[in-house]
Design a protein around this motif. Sequence first.
Motif: not given
Lengths: 571, 296
Positions: B144-153
């Motif tokens: 979920a952290f991975f997805i969060d960070h990906q959506l931020a970029g």
Amino acid sequence: MAKTLPKTDVVIVGVGWAGGIIASELTKAGLNVVGLERGKERKTEDYFMVHDELRYALRYELMQDLSKETITFRSNEKIRALPMRQYGSFLLGDNLGGSGVHWNGQTYRFLPYDFQIRSKTIERYGKNKIPPEMTIRDWGITYEELEPYFDKFEKMAGISGEENPLGGKRSNPYPTPPMKKSPPMQMFVDAAQKLNLHPYILPSANLSENYTNPDGVARAACQYCGYCERFGCEYGAKADPVVTVIPVANKTGKFQIRTHSNVRRILHKGGKATGVMYIDVTTGEEIIQPADIVVVTSYVFNNVRLLLTSELGAPYDPSTGRGVIGANYAYQVIKGSALGFFEDKQFNTFAGAGALGVSIDDYNGDNFDHSNLNFIHGGVIALTQTGARPIQNNPVPQGTATWGKEFKKQSLHYATRTLSVGVQGSSMAYKHHYIDLDPTYKDAFGDPLMRITFDFEDQDREMAKFLAERCADIMKEMGADNVEYMKELGPYEITMYQSTHNTGGVIMGAEPGTSAVNNYSQMWDAENVFVVGASSFPQNAGYNPTGTVGALAYRAAEGILKYREKGGMLV
Amino acid sequence: MVRNNSNEMVAEKPAEGSEPEQQSTGEQAGSALSSDITSDTDVRESAGVHDRSRRKFLVNSGYVLGTLAVGGALSTLFGCANDNEGNKQEEAAPADDNKETAAPNYNRALMYFTPAQFRIVDSATERIFPEDDLGPGASKLGVAFFIDHQLAGDWGFNGRDYMQPPFYAGEKTQGYQGRLKRREIFDIGLREMENYSMTKYSKGFAALEAEQQDEVLKAFESDEAKLTTITASTFFKMLRSATIEGVYSDPLYGGNNNMDGWRMRNYPGAQMSYANVIDKDFTKMEPTSLQAHMGS
């Protein structure tokens, strides 16, 4: 008002394999060459962090930025073409070296049959074997005539391989011995031999040993790290333009590469080019580069697009079949493969190289009898071990849930227990498969995008089914506990990755009217314009195209030097 | 109108010229239903832990502890099941001579999601890739952290996709033709999952039993859930492929905690060479990540 620079002997549009080869040959012969590259510079050191599947394979680090430029697609003329908004079916290269950087390195020579497909098919099976709407053509050059150029390309790149027992005659063995043989490759060899087929180690541009080429370029051997396709090679072991031909051209002092230079028009007058107009994408400035000879060596789509937007050559009209620029778009039929699940064996599936594998050509070209088959041609069948990276490779038997507990268990179990035998099916040309300028969608400069009109035909469906069954035969013989293979090809879709082997649009042939360039890649309609690449394939063979593109580039370079001396049409 | 976003599934497709379709996508979702899945246990286990970390967080950030002092965003933040997993990773990482105490994993914070969104993603991805006796699930892996960070970029903004108008609904073969960006699709999809859960079970998605969460996900996967702006299956496919990416991408991106995603499937990660094993039988190797390349 565009700035005009001093004239050069030759200007090259796009510095990938074709542009790099031609630059090195021409500058060695003393010509002054300017290479215009829309992307940035690249070097081996860029790949320090290359073992990153997410960044390179899923986020397309090395590919063209689609927000600036893409293509549009429709299955047929009745529907509206829409942009390929995200990557899928194929991956467009970008920056110095182009798609030659992110390739796998599988370096085949097309078969003798490929170059004379129309006449040889008629000769063996009669005229009716070719459906009326199928527009396959002879190339206007034979394998034998092209052989010395294949040889040259292979020596430059250091191709590792062993002779294909069913291939065209070779003047020399491969410059380096074949790649190592992994246990799955040995299983394929054993199975193929039992089935009376003719296996050979796949010809590879990933070096089997350290190699110094005739230009004095030394490169290190492949480490089988499993990161080739979609990646650059951090060892320089995979031949690409940046580590082979471009440094040779640079060393002459006669080659000037201008990166960030996007060519928008070929300028021409009275049937001859006078130079090109490009944009310095860092400043937005329009610049004119006059030249005696213009060499167009970008990827297939931009080769065609540049001719159409520059109004050079006769655009193809599918309703009449007249015109040539954009005609004979072809692709590859890649989905007819077999997957084998092994319960008691595990393999180093994580290891590999882009061109590590074993192939057979028993079902390629016209190496088998098509009298009772509803298709012509075929494709190379191969077991390759390219490195099964974990995001993109989660094979599970049919019927397995695609997520949850069962998926997790099965995908972990089979990650090292699955092998595949794949096929690269050839792709024939049709009257209604072509590329032209899209009427609606534009790139970042306001130029129209290329529009692809293409779908699979009965020929493809029949061939894919036949080849999938052959792949399954081999996989069964290899001892898989469970073999799955394709039963129906289905429609062509832009969404699923298949292959970056798009071809045609500026095809080669023996005479003007049905082809755009002669066998030196010289345009019939503009003698000082050479258009080089897979855009000149009249149809696509059952192989990766780069070996043949390389051979055509060496021949084009020779033609350009001849033209420089004598002028006029070379054929 | 988002349609036919089958491109998101490209992530599962094979390499060029070599492999056939390796991802069988038969509609067999029904068989995935299982009642002994472990993630509800995870939530219970973590319930005791997050009180501790909440206290720690509040002390560190200078908040006065008290029953009324914490509200809004902060009170919801700690519902997530594994906010302390990052710290565990540090402990499990190879020993570092200079390290006296385990530093917190500063990567474990949110760049895009609200805490409520994060909890939904954390529990949904855990159902897609659950913890079992083979190893950790998506939650412990930090997906979920991975997805969060990906959506931020870039990816979240569809920065390298062609997003020019006009937009028309196309054929399935033509791929995604919507105007919504991935982060917007996630916003809508997560809200709809929450609404669907509330309507059907009177509870938010993250609070549902594991089997109920599976039912919601199946309703999205099959388009049984009818949404107005996007198709439910479009969102589900995106969520599924992002989960796989989070499980198996280099830990530098925030998922694949401690390389355990790789370890479970005997993938050795970012090795420099397999020249010694390529012609050998199956060889088990301890994985290595890109971080190891920094020192070389």
